[in-house]
Scaffold this motif. Structure first.
Motif, mmCIF file in Angstrom:
data_model
loop_
_atom_site.group_PDB
_atom_site.id
_atom_site.type_symbol
_atom_site.label_atom_id
_atom_site.label_comp_id
_atom_site.label_asym_id
_atom_site.label_seq_id
_atom_site.Cartn_x
_atom_site.Cartn_y
_atom_site.Cartn_z
ATOM 1 N N ASN A 6 11.387 30.088 37.367
ATOM 2 C CA ASN A 6 11.531 30.613 36.010
ATOM 3 C C ASN A 6 11.764 29.512 34.973
ATOM 4 N N VAL A 7 11.932 28.279 35.433
ATOM 5 C CA VAL A 7 12.158 27.156 34.522
ATOM 6 C C VAL A 7 10.819 26.746 33.906
ATOM 7 N N THR A 8 10.833 26.439 32.610
ATOM 8 C CA THR A 8 9.585 26.091 31.920
ATOM 9 C C THR A 8 8.920 24.873 32.533
ATOM 10 N N ARG A 9 9.707 23.826 32.794
ATOM 11 C CA ARG A 9 9.175 22.595 33.398
ATOM 12 C C ARG A 9 10.025 22.241 34.620
ATOM 13 N N PRO A 10 9.644 22.744 35.799
ATOM 14 C CA PRO A 10 10.468 22.541 37.001
ATOM 15 C C PRO A 10 10.730 21.067 37.326
ATOM 16 N N GLN A 11 9.772 20.193 37.033
ATOM 17 C CA GLN A 11 10.005 18.780 37.336
ATOM 18 C C GLN A 11 11.204 18.238 36.551
ATOM 19 N N GLU A 12 11.348 18.677 35.319
ATOM 20 C CA GLU A 12 12.493 18.233 34.518
ATOM 21 C C GLU A 12 13.806 18.750 35.102
ATOM 22 N N ALA A 13 13.797 19.953 35.641
ATOM 23 C CA ALA A 13 14.994 20.495 36.282
ATOM 24 C C ALA A 13 15.366 19.658 37.509
ATOM 25 N N LEU A 14 14.366 19.265 38.293
ATOM 26 C CA LEU A 14 14.636 18.426 39.470
ATOM 27 C C LEU A 14 15.153 17.054 39.050
ATOM 28 N N ASN A 15 14.594 16.500 37.982
ATOM 29 C CA ASN A 15 15.072 15.211 37.480
ATOM 30 C C ASN A 15 16.538 15.308 37.053
ATOM 31 N N GLU A 16 16.886 16.405 36.400
ATOM 32 C CA GLU A 16 18.263 16.628 35.979
ATOM 33 C C GLU A 16 19.193 16.811 37.187
ATOM 34 N N ALA A 17 18.693 17.494 38.217
ATOM 35 C CA ALA A 17 19.485 17.647 39.443
ATOM 36 C C ALA A 17 19.848 16.273 40.008
ATOM 37 N N PHE A 18 18.860 15.390 40.048
ATOM 38 C CA PHE A 18 19.096 14.045 40.572
ATOM 39 C C PHE A 18 20.144 13.322 39.723
ATOM 40 N N ARG A 19 20.046 13.466 38.421
ATOM 41 C CA ARG A 19 20.957 12.761 37.507
ATOM 42 C C ARG A 19 22.407 13.175 37.713
ATOM 43 N N VAL A 20 22.677 14.482 37.831
ATOM 44 C CA VAL A 20 24.071 14.944 37.860
ATOM 45 C C VAL A 20 24.699 14.874 39.253
ATOM 46 N N LEU A 21 23.884 14.662 40.283
ATOM 47 C CA LEU A 21 24.443 14.514 41.627
ATOM 48 C C LEU A 21 25.042 13.127 41.811
ATOM 49 N N LYS A 22 26.137 13.080 42.572
ATOM 50 C CA LYS A 22 26.716 11.800 42.962
ATOM 51 C C LYS A 22 25.803 11.114 43.983
ATOM 52 N N PRO A 23 25.873 9.801 44.098
ATOM 53 C CA PRO A 23 25.188 9.142 45.222
ATOM 54 C C PRO A 23 25.680 9.750 46.545
ATOM 55 N N GLY A 24 24.741 10.107 47.403
ATOM 56 C CA GLY A 24 25.073 10.832 48.622
ATOM 57 C C GLY A 24 25.055 12.337 48.457
ATOM 58 N N GLY A 25 24.729 12.783 47.228
ATOM 59 C CA GLY A 25 24.706 14.216 46.947
ATOM 60 C C GLY A 25 23.462 14.894 47.497
ATOM 61 N N ARG A 26 23.526 16.207 47.584
ATOM 62 C CA ARG A 26 22.483 17.000 48.256
ATOM 63 C C ARG A 26 21.878 18.033 47.304
ATOM 64 N N LEU A 27 20.570 18.095 47.314
ATOM 65 C CA LEU A 27 19.809 19.133 46.614
ATOM 66 C C LEU A 27 19.353 20.186 47.612
ATOM 67 N N MET A 28 19.490 21.456 47.246
ATOM 68 C CA MET A 28 18.957 22.526 48.079
ATOM 69 C C MET A 28 18.328 23.587 47.179
ATOM 70 N N VAL A 29 17.041 23.839 47.379
ATOM 71 C CA VAL A 29 16.300 24.811 46.581
ATOM 72 C C VAL A 29 15.819 25.938 47.495
ATOM 73 N N LEU A 30 16.169 27.170 47.155
ATOM 74 C CA LEU A 30 15.648 28.343 47.845
ATOM 75 C C LEU A 30 14.738 29.074 46.867
ATOM 76 N N GLU A 31 13.483 29.273 47.271
ATOM 77 C CA GLU A 31 12.527 29.902 46.360
ATOM 78 C C GLU A 31 11.473 30.652 47.150
ATOM 79 N N PHE A 32 10.921 31.687 46.525
ATOM 80 C CA PHE A 32 9.759 32.341 47.109
ATOM 81 C C PHE A 32 8.618 31.345 47.193
ATOM 82 N N SER A 33 7.781 31.489 48.229
ATOM 83 C CA SER A 33 6.710 30.514 48.425
ATOM 84 C C SER A 33 5.442 31.217 48.908
#
Length: 248
Positions: free
Chosen positions: A142-169
């Motif tokens: 539902n995000v207008t530009r998903p790549q920007e959301a992922l970039n922001e996820a990387f920015r706010v995570l600490k080094p060693g932090g984890r991203l987890m995305v659950l989505e319909f595919s």
């Protein structure tokens, strides 16, 4: 940036600047019945998918979670239960969803461990290197530009932090995909009308699933954002998918 850029809102083409408001309208409309509708649409299976997300994530005591497009807090409540202790910040564009979640937290006497923030996944109101875990569940499409959301996820995570995305595919079998599409387009908008009184919002949600990138394309986007050891796991033959990555 040009003002005439367009994006998709379901199968409709709309100006990029309009999409957030349209999505907000969808979720404001269905907020009070959102959790009930999730059970009906997925026959309750979304609960198993979210449990699988927690199994792979393996929350640890004391971790700080940012749950983006977190709505009523479903993922955050699961995270805190698994972690035993910690803190979750639920961010969502739609305030009525957060209000429903805050009611749940107060009823469960967990409001001390949760913050509720109205905000945009593409411009997070947090400092760099703040969170241990970032989750987004059935929200990134539902995000207008998903790549920007992922970039922001990387920015706010600490080094060693984890991203987890659950989505319909996408189901990697054409016949099964056609059967699933038939169910989605014929049954889900009707359920939406009966349960929430809103057929159009669920028509959009079904269309938005079909417009979302397939598993490997999205994996490339996760890697492009800077995440290492990026992988995915299909759930229920690929109806849903978990993507994982690390900020190393």
């Amino acid at each position: 940036m040009s003002d005439d850029k367009t994006t998709h809102f379901g199968f409709e083409t709309v100006p990029e600047g309009d999409k957030a408001g349209l999505v907000q309208g969808v979720f404001s409309s269905v907020a009070s019945k959102y959790d009930v509708m999730n059970d009906a649409m997925s026959l309750g299976i979304h609960r198993l998918w979210k449990d699988a997300m927690m199994d792979w994530l393996a929350p640890r005591a004391g971790q700080k979670l940012l749950d983006v497009a977190g709505g009523t807090g479903d993922i955050s409540f699961r995270f805190l239960k698994r972690a035993g202790s910690g803190h979750a910040t639920v961010l969502d564009l739609t305030e009525p969803m957060l209000i429903e979640g805050r009611k749940r937290a107060e009823a469960a006497r967990q409001d001390h461990a949760l913050d509720w923030v109205v905000g945009d996944a593409m411009a997070l109101p947090f400092d760099d290197n703040t969170f241990d875990v970032y989750t987004i569940s059935f929200g990134i499409r539902n995000v207008t530009r998903p790549q920007e959301a992922l970039n922001e996820a990387f920015r706010v995570l600490k080094p060693g932090g984890r991203l987890m995305v659950l989505e319909f595919s996408q189901i990697p079998n054409d016949m099964l995909q056609r059967m699933y599409d038939f169910y989605s387009f014929n049954a889900i908008p009707v359920m939406g009308k009966v349960i929430t009184g809103d057929r159009d919002s669920y028509q959009y949600l079904v269309e938005s699933i079909r417009k979302f990138p397939d598993q490997d394309t999205f994996l490339g986007m996760v890697r492009q954002a800077g995440f290492d050891n990026a992988k995915y796991r299909n759930l229920s033959l690929g109806i849903a998918c978990l993507h994982s990555g690390w900020k190393l």
